[in-house]
Design a protein around this motif. Structure first.
Motif, short mmCIF file in Angstrom:
data_model
loop_
_atom_site.label_atom_id
_atom_site.label_comp_id
_atom_site.label_asym_id
_atom_site.label_seq_id
_atom_site.Cartn_x
_atom_site.Cartn_y
_atom_site.Cartn_z
N THR A 21 0.86 -1.19 0.00
CA THR A 21 0.00 0.00 0.00
C THR A 21 0.89 1.24 0.00
OG1 THR A 21 -0.08 0.01 2.41
CG2 THR A 21 -1.88 -1.12 1.29
N THR A 24 1.19 6.60 4.05
CA THR A 24 0.29 7.69 4.43
C THR A 24 0.98 8.56 5.44
OG1 THR A 24 -0.70 6.39 6.21
CG2 THR A 24 -1.78 6.28 4.06
N TRP A 26 1.84 12.89 6.84
CA TRP A 26 2.30 14.21 6.41
C TRP A 26 3.81 14.26 6.46
CZ3 TRP A 26 -1.33 17.67 9.87
CH2 TRP A 26 -2.65 17.51 9.44
N GLN A 152 2.00 10.29 10.86
CA GLN A 152 0.54 10.36 10.91
C GLN A 152 0.13 11.74 11.43
OE1 GLN A 152 -1.55 8.07 9.59
NE2 GLN A 152 0.41 7.21 8.92
#
Length: 175
Positions: A21, A24, A26, A152
Motif C-alpha cells: 500500500t 500515508t 504528512w 501520521q
C-alpha cells in the motif's frame, strides 16, 4: 455480514499492511540520504516520540548498477568453484549426519563434488554467453533521490518541531 479477503486483509502483526500500500502521513522532514533520514528517526525515538507513526519513504527511485570488473574465465571458474564448495559442504554435512560411517569422508566428498559441479555449471553458463552480453560483473542497488520522513497527522506537528531542533544542532566534530 462481513466479507473477508482471500489474503486475510487487514493488518499483519505489528500493524504493517498485508498487501503493498502507498505510505500515508504528512511530511515532517526530507533528506538527501537514507542515513540522514534514519538519524532523524533515531533522534525522534531518543526524544520519546511515537515512532510507530513514522515512515521513511524513498522518492525518485533509481536502480544503480555499479560495475565491479571484467569477467574472465578465471573469475567465472573461481566463483563457480566457491559456490559449488559451499553447496557441497552443506550436502556433505547432511550426508555425514545420516550415514554412520566416515563423517569426514562424507563432508570431503560433498565438497569435492560441489566444486566440480560448480566449475561445470559456471563454465557452461559462461561459454554460452561469452562475448554476446554482460562480459562484466556488477552489483545492483535500489536508491532514492531523496528520503522523506512521513508522520501520521495526530503527531506530525510535534515531529516537525523535534526535527527542527535536530536541524539546529551543530554537526558532530570528526576526529
Amino acid at each position: 455480514m462481513m466479507v473477508s479477503s482471500p489474503f486475510g486483509g487487514g493488518r499483519a502483526p505489528g500493524g504493517l499492511p498485508r498487501l503493498p500500500t502507498p505510505p500515508t502521513g504528512w511530511p515532517i522532514g526530507s533528506y538527501a540520504t537514507y542515513g540522514e533520514a534514519q538519524q532523524a528517526v533515531d533522534f525522534l525515538a531518543e526524544s520519546e516520540f511515537a515512532v510507530g507513526d513514522v515512515t521513511i519513504v524513498g522518492v525518485d527511485l533509481m536502480l544503480v548498477e555499479r560495475v565491479i570488473g571484467r569477467l574472465t574465465w578465471g573469475r567465472v571458474l573461481g566463483t563457480g568453484a566457491v559456490s559449488g564448495a559451499w553447496f557441497g559442504l552443506f550436502a556433505g554435512l547432511l550426508l555425514g549426519l545420516f550415514v554412520n560411517q566416515g563423517f569426514a569422508l562424507q563432508v570431503l566428498t560433498g565438497v569435492v563434488l560441489g566444486v566440480l559441479s560448480g566449475l561445470m555449471f559456471a563454465a557452461i553458463g559462461y561459454s554460452m554467453s561469452r562475448g554476446r552480453r554482460r562480459d562484466f560483473s556488477s552489483a545492483s542497488q535500489l536508491v532514492a533521490g531523496r528520503y522523506d520522513v512521513l508522520c501520521q497527522p495526530r503527531s506530525a506537528e510535534q515531529g516537525r518541531e523535534l526535527l527542527a531542533k535536530l536541524a539546529l544542532k551543530p554537526p558532530p566534530a570528526n576526529p
